[in-house]
Design a protein around this motif. Structure first.
Motif, PDB file in Angstrom:
ATOM      1  N   ASP A  68       0.834  -1.211   0.000  1.00  9.63           N
ATOM      2  CA  ASP A  68       0.000   0.000   0.000  1.00  9.63           C
ATOM      3  C   ASP A  68       0.868   1.261   0.000  1.00  9.63           C
ATOM      4  O   ASP A  68       0.590   2.218  -0.725  1.00  9.63           O
ATOM      5  CB  ASP A  68      -0.927   0.023   1.220  1.00  9.63           C
ATOM      6  CG  ASP A  68      -2.074  -0.974   1.102  1.00  9.63           C
ATOM      7  OD1 ASP A  68      -2.259  -1.542   0.003  1.00  9.63           O
ATOM      8  OD2 ASP A  68      -2.764  -1.185   2.113  1.00  9.63           O
ATOM      9  N   ALA A  69       1.911   1.245   0.831  1.00  6.62           N
ATOM     10  CA  ALA A  69       2.791   2.412   0.914  1.00  6.62           C
ATOM     11  C   ALA A  69       3.469   2.678  -0.418  1.00  6.62           C
ATOM     12  O   ALA A  69       3.544   3.835  -0.876  1.00  6.62           O
ATOM     13  CB  ALA A  69       3.847   2.199   2.005  1.00  6.62           C
ATOM     14  N   PHE A  70       3.943   1.622  -1.071  1.00  8.00           N
ATOM     15  CA  PHE A  70       4.659   1.832  -2.328  1.00  8.00           C
ATOM     16  C   PHE A  70       3.720   2.209  -3.455  1.00  8.00           C
ATOM     17  O   PHE A  70       4.080   2.984  -4.341  1.00  8.00           O
ATOM     18  CB  PHE A  70       5.480   0.594  -2.703  1.00  8.00           C
ATOM     19  CG  PHE A  70       6.690   0.951  -3.516  1.00  8.00           C
ATOM     20  CD1 PHE A  70       7.799   1.500  -2.901  1.00  8.00           C
ATOM     21  CD2 PHE A  70       6.716   0.776  -4.881  1.00  8.00           C
ATOM     22  CE1 PHE A  70       8.915   1.869  -3.634  1.00  8.00           C
ATOM     23  CE2 PHE A  70       7.824   1.135  -5.628  1.00  8.00           C
ATOM     24  CZ  PHE A  70       8.928   1.690  -5.001  1.00  8.00           C
ATOM     25  N   ALA A  71       2.495   1.688  -3.418  1.00 13.60           N
ATOM     26  CA  ALA A  71       1.513   2.064  -4.432  1.00 13.60           C
ATOM     27  C   ALA A  71       1.217   3.565  -4.345  1.00 13.60           C
ATOM     28  O   ALA A  71       1.118   4.259  -5.367  1.00 13.60           O
ATOM     29  CB  ALA A  71       0.224   1.264  -4.249  1.00 13.60           C
ATOM     30  N   GLU A  75       2.048   6.561  -7.177  1.00 16.05           N
ATOM     31  CA  GLU A  75       1.037   7.535  -7.606  1.00 16.05           C
ATOM     32  C   GLU A  75       1.589   8.947  -7.555  1.00 16.05           C
ATOM     33  O   GLU A  75       1.372   9.755  -8.462  1.00 16.05           O
ATOM     34  CB  GLU A  75      -0.201   7.443  -6.704  1.00 16.05           C
ATOM     35  CG  GLU A  75      -1.246   6.467  -7.199  1.00 16.05           C
ATOM     36  CD  GLU A  75      -2.519   6.525  -6.372  1.00 16.05           C
ATOM     37  OE1 GLU A  75      -2.960   7.632  -6.012  1.00 16.05           O
ATOM     38  OE2 GLU A  75      -3.058   5.465  -6.080  1.00 16.05           O
ATOM     39  N   LEU A  76       2.321   9.256  -6.482  1.00 12.25           N
ATOM     40  CA  LEU A  76       2.937  10.583  -6.364  1.00 12.25           C
ATOM     41  C   LEU A  76       3.926  10.834  -7.501  1.00 12.25           C
ATOM     42  O   LEU A  76       3.955  11.922  -8.086  1.00 12.25           O
ATOM     43  CB  LEU A  76       3.669  10.714  -5.022  1.00 12.25           C
ATOM     44  CG  LEU A  76       2.828  10.921  -3.774  1.00 12.25           C
ATOM     45  CD1 LEU A  76       3.729  10.956  -2.549  1.00 12.25           C
ATOM     46  CD2 LEU A  76       2.034  12.222  -3.867  1.00 12.25           C
ATOM     47  N   LEU A 112      10.953  -0.376  -0.437  1.00  9.75           N
ATOM     48  CA  LEU A 112      11.962  -0.420  -1.492  1.00  9.75           C
ATOM     49  C   LEU A 112      13.169  -1.239  -1.037  1.00  9.75           C
ATOM     50  O   LEU A 112      13.736  -2.005  -1.821  1.00  9.75           O
ATOM     51  CB  LEU A 112      12.385   1.000  -1.871  1.00  9.75           C
ATOM     52  CG  LEU A 112      13.332   1.143  -3.065  1.00  9.75           C
ATOM     53  CD1 LEU A 112      12.759   0.450  -4.303  1.00  9.75           C
ATOM     54  CD2 LEU A 112      13.585   2.614  -3.364  1.00  9.75           C
ATOM     55  N   ALA A 113      13.539  -1.097   0.229  1.00  7.35           N
ATOM     56  CA  ALA A 113      14.670  -1.858   0.762  1.00  7.35           C
ATOM     57  C   ALA A 113      14.392  -3.352   0.690  1.00  7.35           C
ATOM     58  O   ALA A 113      15.273  -4.152   0.354  1.00  7.35           O
ATOM     59  CB  ALA A 113      14.934  -1.458   2.210  1.00  7.35           C
ATOM     60  N   ASN A 127       8.170  -6.148 -12.637  1.00  3.70           N
ATOM     61  CA  ASN A 127       7.127  -5.604 -11.764  1.00  3.70           C
ATOM     62  C   ASN A 127       7.596  -5.427 -10.327  1.00  3.70           C
ATOM     63  O   ASN A 127       6.790  -5.202  -9.428  1.00  3.70           O
ATOM     64  CB  ASN A 127       5.901  -6.526 -11.788  1.00  3.70           C
ATOM     65  CG  ASN A 127       5.224  -6.536 -13.146  1.00  3.70           C
ATOM     66  OD1 ASN A 127       4.996  -5.480 -13.731  1.00  3.70           O
ATOM     67  ND2 ASN A 127       4.931  -7.712 -13.654  1.00  3.70           N
ATOM     68  N   SER A 128       8.908  -5.534 -10.116  1.00  5.62           N
ATOM     69  CA  SER A 128       9.428  -5.275  -8.774  1.00  5.62           C
ATOM     70  C   SER A 128       9.242  -3.793  -8.447  1.00  5.62           C
ATOM     71  O   SER A 128       9.082  -2.957  -9.336  1.00  5.62           O
ATOM     72  CB  SER A 128      10.914  -5.637  -8.694  1.00  5.62           C
ATOM     73  OG  SER A 128      11.690  -4.729  -9.468  1.00  5.62           O
ATOM     74  N   ARG A 129       9.245  -3.471  -7.167  1.00  6.63           N
ATOM     75  CA  ARG A 129       9.072  -2.066  -6.766  1.00  6.63           C
ATOM     76  C   ARG A 129      10.180  -1.202  -7.366  1.00  6.63           C
ATOM     77  O   ARG A 129       9.935  -0.105  -7.849  1.00  6.63           O
ATOM     78  CB  ARG A 129       9.070  -1.958  -5.245  1.00  6.63           C
ATOM     79  CG  ARG A 129       7.886  -2.638  -4.585  1.00  6.63           C
ATOM     80  CD  ARG A 129       8.004  -2.625  -3.065  1.00  6.63           C
ATOM     81  NE  ARG A 129       6.920  -3.363  -2.457  1.00  6.63           N
ATOM     82  CZ  ARG A 129       7.078  -4.228  -1.455  1.00  6.63           C
ATOM     83  NH1 ARG A 129       8.285  -4.464  -0.960  1.00  6.63           N
ATOM     84  NH2 ARG A 129       6.037  -4.859  -0.951  1.00  6.63           N
ATOM     85  N   PHE A 130      11.397  -1.718  -7.305  1.00  8.65           N
ATOM     86  CA  PHE A 130      12.532  -0.982  -7.861  1.00  8.65           C
ATOM     87  C   PHE A 130      12.311  -0.693  -9.344  1.00  8.65           C
ATOM     88  O   PHE A 130      12.493   0.435  -9.815  1.00  8.65           O
ATOM     89  CB  PHE A 130      13.816  -1.799  -7.665  1.00  8.65           C
ATOM     90  CG  PHE A 130      15.071  -1.091  -8.086  1.00  8.65           C
ATOM     91  CD1 PHE A 130      15.859  -0.451  -7.149  1.00  8.65           C
ATOM     92  CD2 PHE A 130      15.471  -1.070  -9.421  1.00  8.65           C
ATOM     93  CE1 PHE A 130      17.022   0.208  -7.535  1.00  8.65           C
ATOM     94  CE2 PHE A 130      16.628  -0.420  -9.807  1.00  8.65           C
ATOM     95  CZ  PHE A 130      17.411   0.221  -8.864  1.00  8.65           C
ATOM     96  N   ALA A 131      11.917  -1.730 -10.093  1.00 10.01           N
ATOM     97  CA  ALA A 131      11.731  -1.584 -11.544  1.00 10.01           C
ATOM     98  C   ALA A 131      10.605  -0.607 -11.869  1.00 10.01           C
ATOM     99  O   ALA A 131      10.706   0.188 -12.809  1.00 10.01           O
ATOM    100  CB  ALA A 131      11.451  -2.937 -12.173  1.00 10.01           C
ATOM    101  N   LEU A 132       9.520  -0.639 -11.092  1.00 11.97           N
ATOM    102  CA  LEU A 132       8.388   0.251 -11.356  1.00 11.97           C
ATOM    103  C   LEU A 132       8.771   1.715 -11.112  1.00 11.97           C
ATOM    104  O   LEU A 132       8.392   2.605 -11.879  1.00 11.97           O
ATOM    105  CB  LEU A 132       7.199  -0.143 -10.467  1.00 11.97           C
ATOM    106  CG  LEU A 132       6.556  -1.502 -10.798  1.00 11.97           C
ATOM    107  CD1 LEU A 132       5.517  -1.877  -9.732  1.00 11.97           C
ATOM    108  CD2 LEU A 132       5.913  -1.467 -12.185  1.00 11.97           C
TER     109      LEU A 132
END
Length: 204
Positions: A68-71, A75-76, A112-113, A127-132
């Protein structure tokens, strides 16, 4: 669906939201994901048994909080890209938003860590957080090439990957070791180094 069922579903959704908010608060306060399920239950004013009804274990809560936090972070970043025209200034503004949020939000930084620690999966998973996060910067760099704000020979993916890593590690270091620098000032310093380099400009 009956009215009673609708009310029960709505109540369940509210309870889940309270649980996730409580866990996010604890993670943000401590800067790490270690906590007891009892702590979350107490903050929500529910029994431990009720908590386990919604989440089977600690890891399930953590995964959802970080997702949720990374989503919200993505968005920001996405909003920041839509306010610019691809010029150097719009790229700089995107980087500032990136730095400020990582510095201010331990939960986002932890998300992210968590991704970066799984380095093998990170390199393979688009689709990793880093890649997105990197993809948003890559797209902005490519847009910058179109309008002449970015060098045509720049490797956008390499540059974006480097920026994500640099911003993340610097933000965590500054957050842990300095109480004197606020988020905006930190972001300004880092982006100035990234965009202007460390050497003196050549004298003509």
């Amino acid at each position: 669906m009956s009215e009673a069922t609708q009310q029960k579903t709505a109540k369940s959704a509210r309870t889940r939201k309270r649980i996730l908010a409580a866990a996010a608060e604890i993670i943000s306060e401590r800067g790490r994901v270690e906590f007891q399920m009892t702590e979350v239950a107490q903050r929500c004013n529910i029994t431990k048994g009720a908590l386990y009804y919604y989440f089977a274990d600690h890891d399930m809560i953590v995964d959802e909080v970080l997702d949720d936090a990374f989503a919200g972070f993505l968005e920001l970043l996405d909003q920041a890209t839509k306010t610019g025209d691809g010029s150097f200034e719009s790229l700089r503004n995107l980087c500032l938003v990136f730095c400020e949020h990582l510095y201010e939000s331990p939960t986002t930084a932890i998300a992210l860590a968590d991704d970066i620690e799984e380095s093998d999966a990170l390199m393979r998973d688009p689709n990793s957080r880093f890649a997105l996060a990197s993809k948003i910067i890559q797209d902005t760099l490519e847009k910058g090439k179109e309008v002449g704000g970015v060098r045509q020979d720049l490797d956008s993916q390499l540059t974006a990957d480097c920026l994500v890593g640099a911003f993340f590690f610097t933000a965590r270091s500054m957050a842990e070791h300095s109480d004197d620098v606020n988020a905006s000032e930190f972001a300004r310093r880092v982006v100035n180094v990234v965009t202007h380099g460390i050497t003196e400009p050549e004298k003509k």
